[in-house]
Scaffold this motif. Structure first.
Motif, PDB file in Angstrom:
ATOM      1  N   MET A   1      46.321  35.616  39.796  1.00 57.69           N
ATOM      2  CA  MET A   1      44.928  35.652  38.969  1.00 57.69           C
ATOM      3  C   MET A   1      45.335  35.743  37.616  1.00 57.69           C
ATOM      4  N   TYR A   2      44.028  35.473  36.779  1.00 58.44           N
ATOM      5  CA  TYR A   2      44.197  35.439  35.346  1.00 58.44           C
ATOM      6  C   TYR A   2      43.011  36.384  34.671  1.00 58.44           C
ATOM      7  N   CYS A   3      43.255  36.816  33.655  1.00 55.97           N
ATOM      8  CA  CYS A   3      42.216  37.785  32.912  1.00 55.97           C
ATOM      9  C   CYS A   3      41.175  36.589  32.326  1.00 55.97           C
ATOM     10  N   PHE A   4      39.872  37.187  32.669  1.00 56.92           N
ATOM     11  CA  PHE A   4      38.753  36.267  32.251  1.00 56.92           C
ATOM     12  C   PHE A   4      38.572  36.409  30.840  1.00 56.92           C
ATOM     13  N   ASN A   5      39.089  37.493  30.142  1.00 55.83           N
ATOM     14  CA  ASN A   5      38.736  37.784  28.755  1.00 55.83           C
ATOM     15  C   ASN A   5      39.795  37.067  27.632  1.00 55.83           C
ATOM     16  N   CYS A   6      41.159  37.117  28.174  1.00 56.87           N
ATOM     17  CA  CYS A   6      42.188  36.711  27.546  1.00 56.87           C
ATOM     18  C   CYS A   6      42.955  35.445  27.814  1.00 56.87           C
ATOM     19  N   GLY A   7      42.773  35.415  29.160  1.00 53.86           N
ATOM     20  CA  GLY A   7      43.666  34.038  29.923  1.00 53.86           C
ATOM     21  C   GLY A   7      44.977  34.470  30.243  1.00 53.86           C
ATOM     22  N   GLN A   8      45.376  35.637  30.167  1.00 58.83           N
ATOM     23  CA  GLN A   8      46.756  35.964  30.538  1.00 58.83           C
ATOM     24  C   GLN A   8      46.831  35.870  32.030  1.00 58.83           C
ATOM     25  N   LYS A   9      48.081  35.612  32.756  1.00 59.59           N
ATOM     26  CA  LYS A   9      48.213  35.549  33.961  1.00 59.59           C
ATOM     27  C   LYS A   9      48.664  37.176  34.311  1.00 59.59           C
ATOM     28  N   LEU A  10      47.929  37.651  35.412  1.00 59.26           N
ATOM     29  CA  LEU A  10      48.318  39.089  35.970  1.00 59.26           C
ATOM     30  C   LEU A  10      48.416  39.119  37.535  1.00 59.26           C
ATOM     31  N   GLU A  11      49.066  40.092  37.941  1.00 63.08           N
ATOM     32  CA  GLU A  11      49.317  40.094  39.300  1.00 63.08           C
ATOM     33  C   GLU A  11      48.259  40.249  40.244  1.00 63.08           C
ATOM     34  N   ASP A  12      48.198  39.785  41.227  1.00 57.49           N
ATOM     35  CA  ASP A  12      47.226  39.775  42.407  1.00 57.49           C
ATOM     36  C   ASP A  12      46.640  41.476  42.459  1.00 57.49           C
ATOM     37  N   GLY A  13      45.357  41.635  42.698  1.00 56.89           N
ATOM     38  CA  GLY A  13      45.190  43.142  42.903  1.00 56.89           C
ATOM     39  C   GLY A  13      44.926  43.874  41.543  1.00 56.89           C
ATOM     40  N   SER A  14      45.221  43.445  40.398  1.00 58.52           N
ATOM     41  CA  SER A  14      45.209  44.252  39.177  1.00 58.52           C
ATOM     42  C   SER A  14      43.820  44.670  38.836  1.00 58.52           C
ATOM     43  N   ILE A  15      43.550  45.751  38.445  1.00 55.71           N
ATOM     44  CA  ILE A  15      42.099  46.332  38.125  1.00 55.71           C
ATOM     45  C   ILE A  15      42.081  46.033  36.677  1.00 55.71           C
ATOM     46  N   PHE A  16      43.165  46.247  35.605  1.00 61.18           N
ATOM     47  CA  PHE A  16      42.936  46.271  34.420  1.00 61.18           C
ATOM     48  C   PHE A  16      43.920  45.034  34.011  1.00 61.18           C
ATOM     49  N   CYS A  17      43.312  44.600  32.919  1.00 56.33           N
ATOM     50  CA  CYS A  17      44.394  43.498  32.071  1.00 56.33           C
ATOM     51  C   CYS A  17      45.397  44.357  31.320  1.00 56.33           C
ATOM     52  N   MET A  18      46.595  43.957  31.728  1.00 55.62           N
ATOM     53  CA  MET A  18      47.686  44.576  30.817  1.00 55.62           C
ATOM     54  C   MET A  18      47.880  44.219  29.566  1.00 55.62           C
ATOM     55  N   TYR A  19      47.318  42.999  29.112  1.00 58.16           N
ATOM     56  CA  TYR A  19      47.260  42.621  27.575  1.00 58.16           C
ATOM     57  C   TYR A  19      46.210  42.915  26.839  1.00 58.16           C
ATOM     58  N   CYS A  20      44.869  42.943  27.270  1.00 56.47           N
ATOM     59  CA  CYS A  20      43.985  43.279  26.298  1.00 56.47           C
ATOM     60  C   CYS A  20      42.998  44.656  27.106  1.00 56.47           C
ATOM     61  N   GLY A  21      43.307  45.132  28.137  1.00 52.88           N
ATOM     62  CA  GLY A  21      42.891  46.351  28.547  1.00 52.88           C
ATOM     63  C   GLY A  21      41.299  45.851  29.373  1.00 52.88           C
ATOM     64  N   THR A  22      40.916  44.804  29.662  1.00 51.48           N
ATOM     65  CA  THR A  22      39.678  44.456  30.141  1.00 51.48           C
ATOM     66  C   THR A  22      39.717  44.844  31.461  1.00 51.48           C
ATOM     67  N   LYS A  23      38.390  45.615  31.996  1.00 52.03           N
ATOM     68  CA  LYS A  23      38.662  46.007  33.612  1.00 52.03           C
ATOM     69  C   LYS A  23      38.147  44.703  34.241  1.00 52.03           C
ATOM     70  N   LEU A  24      39.006  44.558  35.176  1.00 54.04           N
ATOM     71  CA  LEU A  24      38.375  43.133  35.860  1.00 54.04           C
ATOM     72  C   LEU A  24      37.473  43.311  36.977  1.00 54.04           C
ATOM     73  N   ASP A  25      37.148  44.399  37.298  1.00 56.59           N
ATOM     74  CA  ASP A  25      36.090  44.457  38.318  1.00 56.59           C
ATOM     75  C   ASP A  25      34.666  43.712  37.756  1.00 56.59           C
ATOM     76  N   ASP A  26      34.679  44.146  36.484  1.00 52.98           N
ATOM     77  CA  ASP A  26      33.460  43.435  35.868  1.00 52.98           C
ATOM     78  C   ASP A  26      33.557  42.171  35.449  1.00 52.98           C
ATOM     79  N   GLU A  27      34.155  41.376  36.227  1.00 47.84           N
ATOM     80  CA  GLU A  27      34.306  39.996  36.274  1.00 47.84           C
ATOM     81  C   GLU A  27      33.028  39.118  36.004  1.00 47.84           C
ATOM     82  N   PRO A  28      32.656  38.381  35.041  1.00 47.50           N
ATOM     83  CA  PRO A  28      31.580  37.974  34.923  1.00 47.50           C
ATOM     84  C   PRO A  28      31.238  36.767  36.147  1.00 47.50           C
TER      85      PRO A  28
END
Length: 272
Positions: A1-28
């Motif tokens: 999965m990828y962060c919808f804010n910064c586009g960095q690749k994240l591990e599956d099931g992550s709640i927050f982005c480890m690069y920009c700190g965006t909460k992934l539950d609030d996915e647009p």
């Protein structure tokens, strides 16, 4: 999965982005989502020009050229002071030996140095006496003063003190002698005997006064020397001519009194 804010690749099931700190539950919503390019799906690799963390840690850090290196303060070591105050002048053993139990202070040494100039003669006798009296000792009998009397007082320039000490018994003895001679004219043997006893009593008084003066002569003489020191008069006291003149004057006075007494006595006997 990828962060919808910064586009960095994240591990599956992550709640927050480890690069920009965006909460992934609030996915647009899909309407607002941004399609990432295919290049973003590729893993990011570090450039060969960037050094690894171990290489960075091994590089020594150098201070800027304009920054002075830190200097550790060194304690100031002062050399020990070995200078000692000047030692006062000590008396030679053959000249003066103070009492063993009495410490000799600098002030006493200065006094005794001046006393030596004034006493001049027989300092080996007077200076130890002065030293002991300065530390509370009592005056002792001065036999020269006892046997020589006024002659010794004149020699030591103490004739004023001698006259002040014995003037009352001396005047009383002379007066009693004259009254006794005059009593001869009255013809009363009882009055003559009484006045004779009074004259003898005055003579004994005179002798006792002379003994007391001789016993305290050293104390009187030290006071005399101290007074001269205070006046800054350091002239020597001993004077043989003054002693001779004093003896002549005293002898003349006594001879005159005896002649007058004898004349009155002979006149009274002739009158009777």
């Amino acid at each position: 999965m990828y962060c919808f804010n910064c586009g960095q690749k994240l591990e599956d099931g992550s709640i927050f982005c480890m690069y920009c700190g965006t909460k992934l539950d609030d996915e647009p919503d899909a309407s607002t989502s941004v399609d990432l390019p295919k290049e973003a799906e590729k893993p990011v690799t570090l450039s060969k020009d960037v050094p690894e963390q171990s290489e960075i840690a091994s590089v020594p850090v150098q201070s800027p050229p304009n920054q002075m290196p830190e200097v550790q303060p060194q304690p100031i070591q002062t050399p020990p002071v070995s200078a000692q105050p000047p030692q006062p002048q000590q008396f030679q053993p053959h000249e003066f030996q103070p009492h063993e139990s009495q410490p000799q202070s600098t002030q006493d040494i200065d006094k005794l140095t001046l006393y030596r100039k004034i006493v001049d003669q027989n300092t080996e006798y007077y200076l130890p006496k002065f030293q002991n009296m300065l530390h509370g000792a009592k005056s002792q009998m001065n036999w020269a003063s006892f046997f020589l009397g006024f002659a010794h007082a004149g020699y030591r320039n103490m004739w004023h003190e001698w006259l002040n000490a014995i003037k009352i018994p001396l005047i009383a003895e002379i007066a009693a002698g004259f009254i006794t001679v005059i009593a001869v004219f009255s013809g009363s043997i009882g009055l003559f005997g009484l006045l004779s006893l009074i004259t003898v009593g005055c003579s004994i008084w005179f002798v006792i006064t002379q003994i007391l003066f001789s016993n305290n002569f050293n104390q009187h003489y030290m006071n005399h020397v101290e007074n001269k020191t205070w006046r800054r008069d350091f002239s020597p006291d001993p004077s043989i001519p003054r002693a001779i003149i004093g003896v002549i004057v005293l002898a003349a006075c006594l001879m005159g009194i005896n002649w007058l007494s004898s004349a009155l006595l002979l006149g009274g006997l002739f009158y009777m």
